[in-house]
Design a protein around this motif. Structure first.
Motif, PDB file in Angstrom:
ATOM      1  N   ASP A   1       4.561  91.020  37.418  1.00 44.70           N
ATOM      2  CA  ASP A   1       3.819  90.029  37.264  1.00 44.70           C
ATOM      3  C   ASP A   1       3.571  89.358  36.099  1.00 44.70           C
ATOM      4  N   VAL A   2       4.224  88.765  35.553  1.00 48.96           N
ATOM      5  CA  VAL A   2       3.997  87.728  34.614  1.00 48.96           C
ATOM      6  C   VAL A   2       6.098  87.309  34.210  1.00 48.96           C
ATOM      7  N   VAL A   3       6.428  86.279  34.572  1.00 46.89           N
ATOM      8  CA  VAL A   3       7.507  85.328  33.824  1.00 46.89           C
ATOM      9  C   VAL A   3       8.028  84.697  32.591  1.00 46.89           C
ATOM     10  N   LEU A   4       8.111  84.599  31.402  1.00 47.28           N
ATOM     11  CA  LEU A   4       7.816  83.584  30.408  1.00 47.28           C
ATOM     12  C   LEU A   4       9.324  82.582  30.592  1.00 47.28           C
ATOM     13  N   LEU A   5       9.302  82.004  30.024  1.00 46.25           N
ATOM     14  CA  LEU A   5      10.821  80.771  30.008  1.00 46.25           C
ATOM     15  C   LEU A   5      10.362  79.513  29.553  1.00 46.25           C
ATOM     16  N   ASP A   6      11.803  79.816  28.597  1.00 45.05           N
ATOM     17  CA  ASP A   6      11.869  78.911  27.844  1.00 45.05           C
ATOM     18  C   ASP A   6      12.291  77.605  28.653  1.00 45.05           C
ATOM     19  N   ILE A   7      12.094  76.057  28.223  1.00 44.28           N
ATOM     20  CA  ILE A   7      12.494  75.045  29.328  1.00 44.28           C
ATOM     21  C   ILE A   7      13.855  74.876  28.782  1.00 44.28           C
ATOM     22  N   MET A   8      14.072  74.792  27.179  1.00 47.52           N
ATOM     23  CA  MET A   8      15.882  74.348  27.065  1.00 47.52           C
ATOM     24  C   MET A   8      16.580  76.267  27.040  1.00 47.52           C
ATOM     25  N   MET A   9      17.304  76.154  28.096  1.00 46.83           N
ATOM     26  CA  MET A   9      18.622  77.356  28.690  1.00 46.83           C
ATOM     27  C   MET A   9      19.252  76.949  28.946  1.00 46.83           C
ATOM     28  N   PRO A  10      20.920  77.859  28.749  1.00 44.68           N
ATOM     29  CA  PRO A  10      21.745  77.330  29.144  1.00 44.68           C
ATOM     30  C   PRO A  10      22.102  77.752  30.345  1.00 44.68           C
ATOM     31  N   GLU A  11      22.689  77.782  31.453  1.00 39.75           N
ATOM     32  CA  GLU A  11      23.140  77.781  32.299  1.00 39.75           C
ATOM     33  C   GLU A  11      22.030  78.350  33.875  1.00 39.75           C
ATOM     34  N   MET A  12      21.056  78.030  33.388  1.00 45.20           N
ATOM     35  CA  MET A  12      19.957  77.053  34.303  1.00 45.20           C
ATOM     36  C   MET A  12      17.986  77.150  33.101  1.00 45.20           C
ATOM     37  N   ASP A  13      17.844  75.882  33.413  1.00 46.28           N
ATOM     38  CA  ASP A  13      16.902  75.678  32.573  1.00 46.28           C
ATOM     39  C   ASP A  13      15.518  76.335  33.128  1.00 46.28           C
TER      40      ASP A  13
ATOM     41  N   CYS B   1      11.018  78.090  37.575  1.00 46.69           N
ATOM     42  CA  CYS B   1      10.037  77.637  37.807  1.00 46.69           C
ATOM     43  C   CYS B   1      10.370  77.646  39.345  1.00 46.69           C
ATOM     44  N   LYS B   2      10.738  76.256  39.199  1.00 42.51           N
ATOM     45  CA  LYS B   2      10.630  75.709  40.719  1.00 42.51           C
ATOM     46  C   LYS B   2      10.981  76.579  41.899  1.00 42.51           C
ATOM     47  N   GLU B   3      12.199  78.026  41.566  1.00 43.63           N
ATOM     48  CA  GLU B   3      13.387  78.749  41.728  1.00 43.63           C
ATOM     49  C   GLU B   3      11.902  80.014  42.436  1.00 43.63           C
ATOM     50  N   LEU B   4      11.261  80.066  40.928  1.00 43.49           N
ATOM     51  CA  LEU B   4      10.845  81.173  41.370  1.00 43.49           C
ATOM     52  C   LEU B   4       9.192  81.149  42.155  1.00 43.49           C
ATOM     53  N   ARG B   5       8.702  79.763  42.189  1.00 39.13           N
ATOM     54  CA  ARG B   5       7.231  79.071  42.870  1.00 39.13           C
ATOM     55  C   ARG B   5       8.382  79.524  44.847  1.00 39.13           C
TER      56      ARG B   5
ATOM     57  N   LYS C   1       6.277  69.422  29.325  1.00 41.09           N
ATOM     58  CA  LYS C   1       5.502  70.144  29.665  1.00 41.09           C
ATOM     59  C   LYS C   1       4.269  69.436  31.032  1.00 41.09           C
ATOM     60  N   VAL C   2       4.543  69.092  30.684  1.00 39.54           N
ATOM     61  CA  VAL C   2       3.556  68.120  32.534  1.00 39.54           C
ATOM     62  C   VAL C   2       4.780  68.383  34.036  1.00 39.54           C
ATOM     63  N   THR C   3       5.961  68.348  33.595  1.00 43.19           N
ATOM     64  CA  THR C   3       6.934  69.267  34.201  1.00 43.19           C
ATOM     65  C   THR C   3       6.800  69.910  35.003  1.00 43.19           C
ATOM     66  N   GLY C   4       6.873  70.971  33.845  1.00 40.56           N
ATOM     67  CA  GLY C   4       6.656  72.203  33.997  1.00 40.56           C
ATOM     68  C   GLY C   4       5.460  72.965  35.022  1.00 40.56           C
ATOM     69  N   LEU C   5       4.099  72.568  34.097  1.00 45.57           N
ATOM     70  CA  LEU C   5       2.662  72.668  35.276  1.00 45.57           C
ATOM     71  C   LEU C   5       3.120  71.869  36.760  1.00 45.57           C
ATOM     72  N   LEU C   6       4.187  70.589  37.566  1.00 42.89           N
ATOM     73  CA  LEU C   6       3.528  70.181  38.682  1.00 42.89           C
ATOM     74  C   LEU C   6       4.952  70.876  39.205  1.00 42.89           C
ATOM     75  N   VAL C   7       5.354  71.883  38.432  1.00 40.18           N
ATOM     76  CA  VAL C   7       5.982  72.407  40.188  1.00 40.18           C
ATOM     77  C   VAL C   7       6.031  74.174  39.616  1.00 40.18           C
ATOM     78  N   GLY C   8       5.091  73.688  39.513  1.00 41.36           N
ATOM     79  CA  GLY C   8       3.735  75.661  39.279  1.00 41.36           C
ATOM     80  C   GLY C   8       3.666  76.156  38.065  1.00 41.36           C
ATOM     81  N   ALA C   9       4.320  76.172  36.739  1.00 41.76           N
ATOM     82  CA  ALA C   9       3.682  76.498  35.556  1.00 41.76           C
ATOM     83  C   ALA C   9       2.275  77.369  36.090  1.00 41.76           C
ATOM     84  N   ASP C  10       1.865  78.307  35.611  1.00 42.15           N
ATOM     85  CA  ASP C  10       1.050  78.337  35.018  1.00 42.15           C
ATOM     86  C   ASP C  10       0.011  77.932  34.079  1.00 42.15           C
TER      87      ASP C  10
END
Length: 236
Positions: free
Chosen positions: A49-61, A66-70, A90-99
């Motif tokens: 239902d919900v996914v929480l994503l840290d922005i700075m993560m290894p392997e894939m940020d 977020c882009k892939e989930l959308r 923050k702005v980039t996250g919202l632009l690519v589809g974060a709620d």
């Protein structure tokens, strides 16, 4: 069961989030990096239902995830976990589809308020049809409240749940100047005195995102109009 995935590479922060989510009745899946988060999402068939994503993560940020989930779902709720210094992210996250986003450090109360809000929005998809009319037609646009879809000239426009709620608010108030604070209250359920919800950025970014979807020329909008010093209005 309310299903949430937490993708956070710092184990202490992830454990803090997981404990609070479980206390609130959520079924929680953990991911240590972005690549694992995407693998777990796909393996589950998108059963979150919900996914929480840290922005700075290894392997894939988090932005990439977020882009892939959308690409996979417009309905899953996505919350970005950001640091105070990650303003552009923050702005980039919202632009690519974060709620929504939560800025570290955050309290359990703030965290759960955000997650609960996004979850309710996602769950609303299962309960549509309560509105007095199933469709609202304005010019070439038709907003279907039952299927929660928007079409323009018969062509479907893909919207996230946040975007749909914003459009629903505009369509229920055509031609009315809606203040940013009104949009925040309607869509995010802001509470008076919340420092986060006094920020206009989350509204402005979502309007920018919507203009790219509904306007022929987003740089010269004809429908989603800015009312300087106030907010926005929908013009048919």
């Amino acid at each position: 069961m309310k299903k949430v995935m937490v993708a956070e590479d710092e184990s202490a922060i992830r454990e803090f989030i997981v404990i609070n989510l479980k206390r609130s009745g959520y079924d929680v899946t953990e991911a240590e990096d972005g690549a694992q988060a995407l693998q777990l999402y796909d393996a589950s068939g998108g059963d979150f239902d919900v996914v929480l994503l840290d922005i700075m993560m290894p392997e894939m940020d988090g932005i990439t995830v977020c882009k892939e989930l959308r690409k996979r779902s417009e309905s899953v709720g996505i919350i970005m976990l950001t640091a105070k210094t990650e303003e552009m992210d923050k702005v980039t996250g919202l632009l690519v589809g974060a709620d929504d986003y939560v800025t570290k450090p955050f309290s359990p109360a703030e965290l759960m308020a955000r997650v609960d809000s996004v979850y309710r929005r996602v769950a609303m998809v299962e309960k549509t049809g309560a509105a007095s009319r199933d469709q609202i037609a304005l010019g070439e646009f038709v907003l279907d409240l039952r299927s929660r879809t928007l079409t323009k000239g018969g062509r479907n426009i893909e919207l996230t749940q946040v975007e749909f709620q914003i459009m629903e608010y505009f369509f229920q108030n055509p031609g009315a100047a809606l203040a940013r604070s009104q949009i925040l209250q309607h869509v995010w359920g802001s509470s008076t005195g919340s420092a986060y919800y006094t920020e206009d950025k989350i509204v402005d970014v979502n309007i920018r995102r919507l203009r790219k979807k509904v306007e022929d020329d987003p740089s010269s909008p004809k429908h989603l109009m800015t009312i300087w010093g106030i907010g926005y209005k929908w013009v048919t």
